[in-house]
Each structure stands twice: as structure tokens, then as C-alpha cells.
Design a protein around this motif. Structure first.
Motif, PDB file in Angstrom:
ATOM      1  N   GLY A  13       0.847  -1.190   0.000  1.00  0.00           N
ATOM      2  CA  GLY A  13       0.000   0.000   0.000  1.00  0.00           C
ATOM      3  C   GLY A  13       0.884   1.242   0.000  1.00  0.00           C
ATOM      4  N   ASP A  14       0.290   2.386   0.308  1.00  0.00           N
ATOM      5  CA  ASP A  14       1.022   3.659   0.226  1.00  0.00           C
ATOM      6  C   ASP A  14       2.293   3.632   1.081  1.00  0.00           C
ATOM      7  OD1 ASP A  14      -0.912   4.932  -1.395  1.00  0.00           O
ATOM      8  OD2 ASP A  14      -2.143   5.360   0.367  1.00  0.00           O
ATOM      9  N   VAL A  21       1.588   2.915   5.497  1.00  0.00           N
ATOM     10  CA  VAL A  21       0.832   3.445   6.623  1.00  0.00           C
ATOM     11  C   VAL A  21       0.661   2.364   7.683  1.00  0.00           C
ATOM     12  CG1 VAL A  21      -1.319   4.533   7.334  1.00  0.00           C
ATOM     13  CG2 VAL A  21      -0.380   5.035   5.090  1.00  0.00           C
ATOM     14  N   GLY A  70      -6.632   3.414  -1.496  1.00  0.00           N
ATOM     15  CA  GLY A  70      -5.358   3.658  -0.819  1.00  0.00           C
ATOM     16  C   GLY A  70      -5.604   4.494   0.420  1.00  0.00           C
ATOM     17  N   VAL A  71      -4.863   4.222   1.479  1.00  0.00           N
ATOM     18  CA  VAL A  71      -5.111   4.886   2.761  1.00  0.00           C
ATOM     19  C   VAL A  71      -4.966   6.406   2.647  1.00  0.00           C
ATOM     20  CG1 VAL A  71      -4.347   5.104   5.156  1.00  0.00           C
ATOM     21  CG2 VAL A  71      -4.415   2.845   4.080  1.00  0.00           C
ATOM     22  N   LEU A  72      -3.909   6.852   1.959  1.00  0.00           N
ATOM     23  CA  LEU A  72      -3.658   8.298   1.904  1.00  0.00           C
ATOM     24  C   LEU A  72      -4.769   9.038   1.162  1.00  0.00           C
ATOM     25  CD1 LEU A  72       0.204   8.382   1.234  1.00  0.00           C
ATOM     26  CD2 LEU A  72      -1.009   8.478   3.417  1.00  0.00           C
ATOM     27  N   ALA A  73      -5.188   8.483   0.027  1.00  0.00           N
ATOM     28  CA  ALA A  73      -6.247   9.137  -0.756  1.00  0.00           C
ATOM     29  C   ALA A  73      -7.559   9.153   0.033  1.00  0.00           C
ATOM     30  CB  ALA A  73      -6.435   8.410  -2.089  1.00  0.00           C
TER      31      ALA A  73
END
Lengths: 127, 368
Positions: free
Chosen positions: A36-37, A62, B38-41
Motif C-alpha cells: 500500500g502507500d 501506513v 489507498g489509505v492516503l487518498a
């Protein structure tokens, strides 16, 4: 997704043979997708001696912390310091601007023992 | 995982998550979406527009009867008698030692009708803990499996929920709830959340959940609503400095240590844990929960040691990259005697390397 000219490890690193004994190392598309990011990369120092299988970097998304292992033994000669400010390059361009380090190999023959693209795809179940 | 391990439970929205391409994980015995795009988005969408969350895993315990309020007054730390019908409050359940059994929301739905919303991982524990302590004319019903909970969080949430339910919620204050009827379902609309943004939590029959989810996504699209998973929920609550049970709160930690004294009302009379908490209040809590931001790069994680002047003094309870502040932040416990005020410097031992950090008071974010 998995360029033919690269070598791979079961731990999801890739290796690109460059001039002489140099090998550029990064993580695969599969790895970046699973992570992931990516928000932080802890890089090795140029000059560090490394042995195959040793952790050379830490990639943090994250939610997770993952060790990146040296696919081959040798010495770190270059690190991708762009990742310090742009860790997302690992997600965006894992085989290009998201590279992690360049290792000068003790023995260039070591790379022969790594997985081919086809073998890696079979390993991750995408064959 | 052993062969006898139970299969994770599916929420009524599990099928939707798969269609949306969510990455699923097991959390508190449920199969839950950790992220979609996605976590950030997803995190940024909640801060700037709105996010849609499946919270069906949360537990709903219904207390009804003439003695419901008296019983809840005894079980919880906040003052139940201050609740008018339609109002909710943040509250805690404590053990006799003053440690936190769970942190919850308690709503008064009617004169003798209360809904306690508990953390998924604690539902069974709290139900049995409460049941063993009930006295008089009160019933406790676990409605968790038939109740769905969907949250809409973010600055656009009032517009989106209003449009989806064809009602105006501008007059619904924070921590108030009201039941509305829309599209054949009764929905308890609560102005609450766990993200630090304006937002709504919608309780309804599990069978009606998928319809409401679809409708919200459909009408919310124009306002930037996106589905958001547990990953974003965690970074959002951390930036808002909201505690997470299991991290900041455990049975060994008191609400006073966690900075939740506002939800402990000593003047209301007796409640479970009061004696221990009062003693702690009088002598001063030994530990204190602090917030901090990293001055050097590195992600502080749950369990990493906090170091002060070369000595290990505490531990990180939660930490992450903050998508809004674009730096790493965290919370952790340190001895109160160190009096680490805003600006004080500490270090976090990140896998054997000390990284400098600075104590931050209050929320990490400015209030909206």
C-alpha cells in the motif's frame, strides 16, 4: 508488471544487472501493491558491506513495516536518496525511480541463482 | 491460525467491499475493508470532502426498563442522568481497579431506553460484564448482529446525508441523534464520529444496510464521497488524537492517565471503579498520555520505547505518518513526574535507533 530482463527473489525484491559487478535492487510491483502507500524508507549507507539475505532497508507503509533483503552479497555503492522525500516512488515506479540501492557484487555469478520473471510469477501465483 | 479458529464474520456490506476492490483483513473477528483506493487518498478525501465507512462490526447493546438509567449510571463513568432523550455521550466502563473495560458511546433513545455502542473486539466481554452487574427492572439485549452502522465523515457529510435521506440535518447538534424514516427503513442518525471531522453515524437494520450504502455512494459522488477503510479510520483518529481501545486504552490503564477525565464524573455518585479512580485523582496519576511529532524521520509504532535523557521511560501506543501534516506523529505513555509539556524533547527507539521527537499538546490538527 514483471520485466523479463530482471531477476527476482521469493521475498519480492528485483535485481537488474548493470555494468561489471553492479546490480540495482528494488521491490516488485507485487510487493508495492501489497504494502500500500509507502510513507517512509530507511536506506542503507553507501559503503556498507552486505550479505545475501541480510536486511538492507526498511519500507514502511501506513500500516506495515517491511524489511528489504539484499538479493546478493557485496557492498552498497549507491542509494536512492530521492526516496527520503518521495517514498511514494516505490508505488509509482517500482522498477524505475523507485529503486533502492546499487550493490557491487562480490561474485557476479550469484545472480544466476535468483528467480526468472516466469519463476517469480509462478511464485506469486500470477503465472 | 489454528484449525478450530472461527471464520471471520461478514458484515452486511461484505459483498459491496469485494465489488469495490477493497483489500480485506480480519479485524476483531470480522472480515473488514482496510483500504479501497489507498489509505492516503481515502484519508485526504475525508479531510476535504467525505468518506463512507462500514462500521457494522461495532457492538450495540440495548438497555431498557425503569431501572436502565440507574444501572448504566453504575456501569459507566459519565453522568447518564444528564442525557435527555435523543442525546448521546462519550463514556467509559471501568473495572474495580479503574482500568478501562471499554470506551463507548451511550445514547438515550427514549425515557427508559438506552443504546450502548461498544468496540467490536469488546462486545462479548462488555455484554457479559454488564449482565453480571445488572440489578432490578432492566433488560440487556445484544443487537449487534441485526444492527448495521454506516458512517459518513467529512466536511461534505451534512449535505450528503441530507440528500440521501431527503432531510435537513443542519439543526442536529454534535452528539445528538434522531430517528428518521427513509426508503422504507428506520435510521438512527447520530452526529458523531471518530475522524475529527463533522460527520454522521447511521444505525439501521442489517437488512437495509446495502441499500443505504449504495444510495449514499450514489448521491455523494458529486460531493467527493469515497469509501474509506480501517486504515484511513486509524490515521484520521490519530490526527484528531482520539484514543483506540487496545492501544491507548486497556484494562491496565485508567481514563485519568489517558486524559479522559472529562468523561469521569465523580460527583454523580457511585460507579464501578470510582474508588480506585478517586484515589488516583487525589494522589495524581503516575502516567500520562502525550502526543508527539517526530523531529527526525522514522515512523513510531505501537510498542516502541520512548526515551528521555537517555533513559527508557515509556512506550508508544499509536503512531503513523500523518497524511495531513505530512510528518510522523504518535501518542504514548510517560511518567507524569517528568512533566513533559508542549515542546519538551523526547526520543523514540525505532528498531534500535533513537529518533528525536517533540511533545505536542492537544489535537495534532487545527479544529475545523
Amino acid at each position: 508488471m514483471y520485466p523479463e530482463e530482471l531477476k527476482y527473489t521469493k521475498e519480492h525484491e528485483w535485481l537488474r544487472l548493470e555494468d561489471g559487478r553492479l546490480a540495482r535492487v528494488g521491490v516488485t510491483h507485487y510487493a508495492q501493491h501489497q504494502l500500500g502507500d509507502v510513507v517512509f524508507v530507511e536506506l542503507p549507507a553507501a559503503g556498507d558491506a552486505v550479505s545475501a539475505g541480510q536486511s538492507i532497508a526498511v519500507v514502511e507503509s501506513v500500516k506495515s513495516v517491511s524489511d528489504i533483503y539484499a538479493p546478493v552479497s557485496g557492498r552498497i555503492v549507491e542509494v536512492n536518496s530521492a526516496l527520503e522525500d518521495q517514498p511514494e516512488l516505490i508505488n509509482e515506479d517500482p522498477y524505475g525511480r523507485g529503486w533502492i540501492a546499487v550493490i557491487e557484487m562480490d561474485d557476479p555469478g550469484q545472480a544466476d541463482g535468483l528467480l526468472t520473471a516466469a519463476e517469480y510469477k509462478a511464485h506469486i501465483g500470477e503465472a | 491460525m489454528t484449525a478450530s479458529a472461527e471464520e471471520p464474520k461478514r458484515t452486511p456490506l461484505a459483498g459491496r467491499h469485494l465489488e469495490l476492490g477493497a483489500r480485506m483483513i480480519e479485524f476483531a473477528g470480522f472480515w473488514m475493508p482496510v483500504q479501497y483506493s489507498g489509505v492516503l487518498a481515502e484519508h485526504r478525501a475525508v479531510r476535504t470532502a467525505a468518506g463512507l465507512f462500514d462500521l457494522c462490526h461495532m457492538g450495540e447493546l440495548r438497555f431498557e426498563g425503569p431501572d436502565a438509567a440507574e444501572n448504566l449510571q453504575q456501569l459507566t463513568t459519565n453522568d447518564v442522568f444528564r442525557l435527555e432523550p435523543g442525546k448521546g455521550q462519550y463514556t467509559l466502563l471501568c473495572n474495580e481497579r479503574g482500568g478501562v473495560v471499554d470506551d463507548c458511546l451511550l445514547y438515550r433513545l427514549g425515557p427508559r431506553d438506552y443504546l450502548l455502542v461498544v468496540n467490536a473486539a469488546n462486545t462479548d466481554k462488555v455484554r457479559e460484564w454488564a449482565r453480571a452487574r445488572l440489578r432490578g427492572r432492566v433488560t440487556l439485549r445484544d443487537e449487534s448482529s441485526e444492527t448495521a452502522l454506516i458512517a459518513v465523515q467529512g466536511p461534505r457529510s451534512q449535505t450528503i446525508v441530507g440528500r440521501a435521506l431527503e432531510q435537513d440535518f443542519s439543526d442536529l447538534p454534535s452528539f445528538w441523534a434522531r430517528t428518521v424514516h427513509a426508503h422504507g427503513a428506520a435510521i438512527l442518525v447520530s452526529r458523531t464520529g471518530y475522524t475529527g471531522e463533522d460527520g454522521f453515524e447511521l444505525y439501521l437494520d442489517a437488512e437495509a444496510a446495502a441499500n443505504l450504502w449504495d444510495r449514499l455512494l450514489q448521491v455523494g459522488q458529486a460531493d467527493g464521497l469515497v469509501p474509506a477503510g480501517l486504515g484511513a479510520r486509524d490515521t484520521l483518529r490519530l490526527e484528531a488524537r482520539l484514543p483506540l481501545y487496545g492501544n491507548e486504552l486497556t484494562e491496565e490503564i485508567s481514563p485519568l492517565e489517558a486524559g479522559l477525565g472529562f468523561a469521569v464524573k465523580f460527583d454523580k455518585g457511585d460507579f464501578v471503579g470510582r474508588e480506585a479512580l478517586l484515589a488516583q485523582q487525589e494522589r495524581g496519576a503516575a502516567r500520562r498520555l502525550i502526543g508527539f511529532e517526530m523531529l527526525e524521520r522514522g515512523v513510531p509504532r505501537h510498542g516502541y520505547p520512548i526515551v528521555h535523557q537517555g533513559r527508557e521511560v515509556g512506550w508508544v501506543t499509536s503512531g503513523s505518518f500523518s497524511p495531513t501534516l505530512e510528518k510522523e506523529i504518535g501518542m504514548g505513555y510517560v511518567p507524569a513526574a517528568l512533566a513533559l509539556e508542549a515542546g519538551a524533547e523526547i526520543s523514540v527507539d525505532i528498531r534500535g535507533r533513537l529518533r528525536r521527537a517533540r511533545v505536542v499538546e492537544g489535537r495534532f490538527l487545527p479544529r475545523p
